[in-house]
Scaffold this motif. Structure first.
Motif, mmCIF file in Angstrom:
data_model
loop_
_atom_site.group_PDB
_atom_site.id
_atom_site.type_symbol
_atom_site.label_atom_id
_atom_site.label_comp_id
_atom_site.label_asym_id
_atom_site.label_seq_id
_atom_site.Cartn_x
_atom_site.Cartn_y
_atom_site.Cartn_z
ATOM 1 N N ALA A 36 4.980 7.284 -7.582
ATOM 2 C CA ALA A 36 5.074 6.070 -6.770
ATOM 3 C C ALA A 36 5.290 6.424 -5.303
ATOM 4 O O ALA A 36 4.687 5.810 -4.412
ATOM 5 C CB ALA A 36 6.206 5.179 -7.278
ATOM 6 N N ALA A 37 6.128 7.416 -5.044
ATOM 7 C CA ALA A 37 6.369 7.840 -3.658
ATOM 8 C C ALA A 37 5.093 8.392 -3.039
ATOM 9 O O ALA A 37 4.771 8.080 -1.875
ATOM 10 C CB ALA A 37 7.482 8.879 -3.617
ATOM 11 N N LEU A 38 4.347 9.185 -3.783
ATOM 12 C CA LEU A 38 3.088 9.714 -3.265
ATOM 13 C C LEU A 38 2.077 8.597 -3.028
ATOM 14 O O LEU A 38 1.320 8.630 -2.052
ATOM 15 C CB LEU A 38 2.522 10.766 -4.217
ATOM 16 C CG LEU A 38 3.290 12.091 -4.242
ATOM 17 C CD1 LEU A 38 2.791 12.981 -5.376
ATOM 18 C CD2 LEU A 38 3.189 12.807 -2.908
ATOM 19 N N ASN A 42 0.191 7.646 0.428
ATOM 20 C CA ASN A 42 -1.265 7.496 0.551
ATOM 21 C C ASN A 42 -1.663 6.152 1.140
ATOM 22 O O ASN A 42 -2.555 6.075 1.990
ATOM 23 C CB ASN A 42 -1.930 7.661 -0.817
ATOM 24 C CG ASN A 42 -1.974 9.094 -1.252
ATOM 25 O OD1 ASN A 42 -2.010 9.990 -0.428
ATOM 26 N ND2 ASN A 42 -1.957 9.317 -2.547
ATOM 27 N N ILE A 43 -1.034 5.101 0.690
ATOM 28 C CA ILE A 43 -1.370 3.763 1.186
ATOM 29 C C ILE A 43 -1.018 3.640 2.658
ATOM 30 O O ILE A 43 -1.797 3.107 3.456
ATOM 31 C CB ILE A 43 -0.678 2.687 0.328
ATOM 32 C CG1 ILE A 43 -1.298 2.679 -1.073
ATOM 33 C CG2 ILE A 43 -0.768 1.309 0.985
ATOM 34 C CD1 ILE A 43 -0.505 1.904 -2.104
ATOM 35 N N ALA A 64 5.901 0.326 3.028
ATOM 36 C CA ALA A 64 5.395 0.648 1.691
ATOM 37 C C ALA A 64 6.530 0.840 0.692
ATOM 38 O O ALA A 64 6.481 0.299 -0.424
ATOM 39 C CB ALA A 64 4.518 1.902 1.756
ATOM 40 N N PHE A 65 7.559 1.565 1.096
ATOM 41 C CA PHE A 65 8.694 1.779 0.184
ATOM 42 C C PHE A 65 9.461 0.476 -0.050
ATOM 43 O O PHE A 65 9.958 0.239 -1.155
ATOM 44 C CB PHE A 65 9.615 2.878 0.698
ATOM 45 C CG PHE A 65 9.094 4.261 0.423
ATOM 46 C CD1 PHE A 65 9.039 4.755 -0.865
ATOM 47 C CD2 PHE A 65 8.654 5.061 1.462
ATOM 48 C CE1 PHE A 65 8.546 6.027 -1.137
ATOM 49 C CE2 PHE A 65 8.170 6.348 1.207
ATOM 50 C CZ PHE A 65 8.108 6.823 -0.090
ATOM 51 N N ALA A 66 9.549 -0.368 0.961
ATOM 52 C CA ALA A 66 10.225 -1.651 0.782
ATOM 53 C C ALA A 66 9.448 -2.520 -0.203
ATOM 54 O O ALA A 66 10.045 -3.208 -1.031
ATOM 55 C CB ALA A 66 10.361 -2.372 2.135
ATOM 56 N N ALA A 67 8.121 -2.481 -0.120
ATOM 57 C CA ALA A 67 7.310 -3.250 -1.059
ATOM 58 C C ALA A 67 7.497 -2.743 -2.485
ATOM 59 O O ALA A 67 7.572 -3.529 -3.429
ATOM 60 C CB ALA A 67 5.829 -3.170 -0.658
#
Length: 70
Positions: A36-38, A42-43, A64-67
């Motif tokens: 998920a972190a990778l 990427n996104i 991205a991490f907040a989402a």
């Protein structure tokens, strides 16, 4: 994707070695978290590249991490 699958063990191992009193996640959970972190990376990189590097990459990663956490 093959290359990134090869990267997954390093962050999974780092997560496994984090100190703390919380129960240790299973190897499967560690792999999922690393993947998920990778994906977040990427996104964020895709968005940053598509915008010619104009947005702040750190802010995109944070979003991205907040989402993911939301």
């Amino acid at each position: 994707m093959e290359r990134q699958n090869g990267w997954r063990p390093a962050p999974a191992q780092a997560l496994a070695e984090r100190p703390g009193d919380a129960p240790r996640p299973t190897p499967l959970a560690l792999s999922v978290t690393a993947a998920a972190a990778l994906s977040c990376l990427n996104i964020a990189l895709d968005r940053w590249t598509a915008s010619d590097g104009r947005p702040d990459l750190t802010a995109l990663l944070d979003e991205a991490f907040a989402a993911l956490a939301g």
